[in-house]
Design an enzyme around this catalytic site. Sequence first.
Site, PDB file in Angstrom:
ATOM      1  N   SER A 159      35.098  36.020  50.139  1.00 33.92           N
ATOM      2  CA  SER A 159      36.336  35.475  49.589  1.00 33.92           C
ATOM      3  C   SER A 159      37.311  35.409  50.841  1.00 33.92           C
ATOM      4  O   SER A 159      37.024  35.393  52.020  1.00 33.92           O
ATOM      5  CB  SER A 159      36.949  36.702  48.973  1.00 33.92           C
ATOM      6  OG  SER A 159      37.284  37.929  49.513  1.00 33.92           O
ATOM      7  N   ARG A 283      39.820  38.295  39.251  1.00 38.62           N
ATOM      8  CA  ARG A 283      40.666  39.224  39.789  1.00 38.62           C
ATOM      9  C   ARG A 283      42.131  38.707  39.781  1.00 38.62           C
ATOM     10  O   ARG A 283      42.414  37.425  39.767  1.00 38.62           O
ATOM     11  CB  ARG A 283      40.235  39.665  40.858  1.00 38.62           C
ATOM     12  CG  ARG A 283      40.222  38.547  41.925  1.00 38.62           C
ATOM     13  CD  ARG A 283      39.616  39.292  43.434  1.00 38.62           C
ATOM     14  NE  ARG A 283      39.255  38.086  44.283  1.00 38.62           N
ATOM     15  CZ  ARG A 283      40.113  37.365  44.858  1.00 38.62           C
ATOM     16  NH1 ARG A 283      41.244  37.520  44.872  1.00 38.62           N
ATOM     17  NH2 ARG A 283      39.823  36.349  45.869  1.00 38.62           N
TER      18      ARG A 283
END
Length: 411
Positions: A159, A283
């Site tokens: 990420s 998320r």
Amino acid sequence: MERRAFIMVEGHRGSGPLFMQGAERMGLHPITLSADPARFDYLSVVGAEAIRVDTNNLDALIRECSRLHSKYGIAGITGFAGDDESIYATVGKLCRYFDLPGPNPASVDQCRDKFVQRQLLAEAGVPMPAYRLALDAKDVERSAAEIGLPVIIKPAEGSGSLGVRLCRNSDELEEHTTYLLSGKHIWRSSPRILVEEFAQGPHYLAAMMGNEVIGFGVAEYGPPPHFVFRELTFPAQLTDDQRELAADISLRCLRALGLGWGPTNIELRWTRRGPVVIEVNPRLAGAPEPQLIELAYGVHLISEYIKLISGQEWKLRKSRSYTAVARTLMPERDGTLDWIDGDWRAAAVSGVAEVRILVESKRPIVRRGDHGDRLGYVIAAAPTLADTKGILQHAVGLIKWSITPFSTLEK
């Protein structure tokens, strides 16, 4: 009676303080579990409770949470990814163990593996760039030849744009492949590389909670070959038809990946053939996106998320119609940051909602082409995009810094 505990696994320098403040406002006791609490300076500033524990060890986390549960009772558990999105799967497992609301760990895991994510989206007919999985340099070269340059090269897991690069020619392809496979990039599992078509067009972000689209933002990036956002705007200026199409594709992503609980942020590029999905993240996006959503729509996303996590009723009622923009402060060179100043002047400008400096003076600046390059950011909001941009331009111009190049110091 002791306040119930709100557990946060690891922290986040941007969103962490917002979660802590939100939990406090709701009468909860925020507790951070971290392998290294000292990494998060805000914990000492606000005097929050932080406990050192191996967050890669599920059994250790269960033992610590069991102790806290017997002392306080646990209202909810969440976590922050940083550069390791496995934290979200771990949070899902903890929530299931303690019978608390939380994400499905299996769904998180298949999103975390970007190749598996691509396969599931392809099976559902979701429009995407062409892609290949490569395990070595020959695979990368062959995949790039099949797709056609330029291509995006990135780790299949990760990420924050870590290891993501646009390769426009064979030299850049070889250089970045060597970087990823030579041991310089930190792999948490066996090296697997995604080779993807470079989808060209505006980059949009779909902010979602449950099965509801809150809104769309548009991101502008710095110069290639890296993908570090320079400016993020909510809402994006889309027509009704564009918004409807993007929302339909985003909801198809949720169904294909078994999502629909909690927040999701989806990245899309609007190409000549229409919107294509770049990535689905199961998320809440990190700061400054939650602040922009609150300023643009009046939706306090973090507070509503805390309600969801702790089993309370939550809602996404919009009460505001502004344009909110965040601009990142980016270093112009590598070196030592001598000083950075003017943030207090920028914060005093009417229309500026937040100024955040993420670095301290005298620290080395080494640009790697990912989210860690940022010096800070400024957020502004006003009724129109033109007004917001004007405020932001003025405020950012008040912030100055000095970086002494490393080569100068060595002479």
